[in-house]
Design a protein around this motif. Structure first.
Motif: not given
Length: 632
Positions: A449-464
């Protein structure tokens, strides 16, 4: 799909060929009927003109009735042709357009979003292959306009073919002898008509091609300019807060103005060429419909080879033939747009194909010789003879690591000055750094699992969002809710099924720190065995950073962690114990690994903590000496 014709036929030879060919055949049938209706229209026009010409003729017993009947027939033919055949054909062609575009869109999305990270590599050009600009525009607009333009042009070609057959057949039937061309017999007027069309249309088509090439170049330039401007607007809106905080509105405004100047200049040139082309087309249409169409039949009409009805019918047939054969001229601007769109789609397809083997792709502009293999998970992650460089065959490595080993369950902290290559090292391990060499041996069967500094979230449900990179179907609501709670986002549990809150996407709702807590929820839910943290706690306060690490420590006991942080000292738990076991220090371009606190190897520690037999009591030295004396 890396050539024009390959791109054009791909849908018709795909797994959806039945759908494609069914719609195509229906369009072909309706086009043929429309062309046949054009012949009926020409005949009806002749009848109407004839009824007008002989309205006052003494032999015409019912002039008004004849006039009204012929006019009514003409109107019915127009309705049948335009609202019936042509209208239904428009609906079917629009359906074909929608289906074809949808298929192409899905193909490009699958190609870009494959496990090879093609979308990432395609944005890096190599020698002789510039990275395609504005990929979003190419997938959205270029494919849409290309498919629509291609269908329109195909229908035009089909219309020419059917018109030549039906109209040409009727011209031959109605042909008459022409004075001076008696050797042609009764085909004289038909030959004159065909010669007029064959001379007038190709000559003007040549002019249209010259203008069309200029239109094509300007259309490509216009698409590039529009794409760059739209891309900057999209980027600006995403960084709106940063622009406001830095009071950078004037700089942003200057950038927008500079990009729009390119649009304006190209648009001005395009308008000039389009205006010239429209004027050329209007003059062409008038001469074709009123002179060229009526010219060939005038000679036999003057010499009584035709009556007025025959003359009008023949002229309307020639006009119909000119109109159909002029499709190339009428749609030249569309052809220019089609070629521009297809060129941009083909370039994207070629870019996708070029990066299917990333190392071969990057080797064109530098050294790219990374080897990825696996080993027994007991041995953890191993890096051997790693060197990272920038583009260029002779580029000097900026980071080297002779031999790094990360044991299972070990937490390692990467330390070094900004720009020394900490993030580049993590990228290289994950196959996301292009240039250099070395061997990376992963623990077999272990999820990373790669966790980057900037987190960009897609427009999907919070669960997804929590279930990424998996699907929301992979985890139950209780599991996701538990992960959110452990990550410190318990207040959002009741909104797991929502894609937005109060009209805002989750990317806008969550703060930077909350987004990084969301990453913790993903980690807790996914349970990776190998975790890369690339400044993944940069938006958290000191207590938040401790909670971030503690959640991982408590819920992922066997995870191997490799972390990049700007802190000089790695964070500790609330009890003061160390989260991290070792440090990879990068100095002078060399990465070396050492324990955070000197400790014995884990294998030896395990042996030492095992229970051992109790030692025999130590006897007093004097008692031992006394015993020996007695024995003597």
């Amino acid at each position: 799909m890396r050539s024009f014709w390959g791109l054009m036929r791909a849908y018709w030879v795909s797994d959806r060929w039945k759908e494609a060919w069914t719609l195509t055949l229906v369009i072909a049938l309706l086009t043929a009927l429309s062309s046949k209706a054009g012949v009926w229209f020409a005949e009806a026009s002749g009848e109407l003109v004839n009824s007008i010409a002989f309205f006052h003729d003494a032999a015409n017993a019912t002039p008004l009735r004849s006039l009204l009947v012929n006019a009514g027939v003409l109107v019915l033919l127009v309705v049948l042709k335009d609202a019936g055949f042509t209208g239904i054909r428009s609906l079917v062609s629009a359906t074909l357009h929608r289906k074809w575009r949808g298929w192409l869109d899905s193909r490009f999305n699958e190609a870009l979003l494959d496990t090879n990270h093609t979308h990432f590599h395609a944005q890096h050009g190599s020698s002789g292959n510039a990275a395609p600009d504005n990929i979003d525009q190419r997938v959205q607009e270029s494919i849409k306009d290309m498919t629509g333009g291609a269908i329109g042009l195909a229908m035009g070609v089909l219309g020419v073919a059917t018109s030549l057959y039906f109209v040409g057949q009727k011209l031959l039937e109605n042909s008459a002898e022409v004075k001076g061309l008696e050797f042609l017999g009764s085909y004289g007027s038909a030959v004159l008509a065909f010669l007029a069309v064959a001379t007038y249309v190709p000559l003007n088509t040549w002019i249209a091609v010259k203008l069309g090439r200029l239109l094509e170049r300007l259309n490509v330039r216009m698409q590039q300019s529009e794409g760059s401007y739209r891309g900057e607007l999209t980027t600006f809106l995403r960084r709106s807060f940063h622009v406001a905080a830095s009071q950078g509105e004037d700089v942003q405004k200057t950038m927008h103005n500079r990009l729009y100047v390119d649009i304006d200049r190209t648009w001005a040139r395009l308008n000039i060429v389009n205006t010239g082309y429209n004027s050329f087309e209007l003059i062409y249409n008038f001469i074709g419909a009123r002179i060229v169409a009526y010219g060939p039949g005038l000679v036999p009409f003057i010499h009584n080879g035709f009556d007025l009805k025959g003359y009008i019918t023949g002229s309307e047939l020639v006009n119909s033939l000119i109109s159909q054969c002029s499709w190339f001229i009428h749609v030249m601007p569309n052809i220019a747009t089609l070629r521009a769109n297809s060129q941009r789609v083909i370039e994207l397809a070629q870019a996708i194909e070029n990066v299917q083997h990333p190392q071969e792709f990057y080797s064109q502009t530098g050294r790219s010789d990374f080897h990825y293999t696996s080993q027994n998970p007991v041995f953890g992650l191993t890096i051997q003879k790693l060197e990272l460089a920038h583009q260029g065959e002779d580029a000097t490595p900026f980071l080297s690591a002779a031999n790094l080993r990360f044991r299972r369950g070990e937490w390692t902290f990467l330390k070094g000055e900004s720009g020394c290559g900490k993030t580049s090292l993590i990228k290289a391990i994950n196959g996301l750094w292009p240039y250099g060499r070395g061997t990376i041996v992963f623990p077999e069967g272990v999820k990373s699992f790669y966790a980057a500094q900037e987190v960009k979230l897609q427009q999907v449900t919070l669960k997804q969002l929590v279930c990424l990179p998996g699907s929301e179907r992979d985890h139950g609501d209780a599991q996701v809710a538990s992960a959110l709670h452990k990550a410190g986002l318990g207040d959002f549990i009741e909104h797991m099924a929502d894609e937005s809150r109060e009209g805002k996407s989750w990317d806008q709702v969550l703060s930077g720190g909350q987004k990084q807590k969301l990453v913790v929820a993903r980690i807790v839910l996914q349970q990776p065995g190998l975790l890369f943290l690339d400044e993944a706690t940069g938006a958290l306060d000191p207590d938040g950073k401790v909670a971030f690490h503690q959640a991982i420590k408590d819920n992922c006991p066997d995870v191997t962690v490799i972390s990049v942080m700007h802190e000089a000292v790695a964070p500790r738990s609330m009890t003061g114990s160390e989260f991290y076991h070792s440090i990879v220090a990068i100095a002078d371009g060399v990465a070396t690994k050492k324990p955070l606190v000197p400790t014995l190897p884990v294998e030896l520690t395990t042996i030492l903590v095992q229970p051992r037999p109790a030692p025999r009591p130590v006897e007093d030295k004097w008692l031992r000496f006394s015993r020996r004396l007695k024995q003597k």
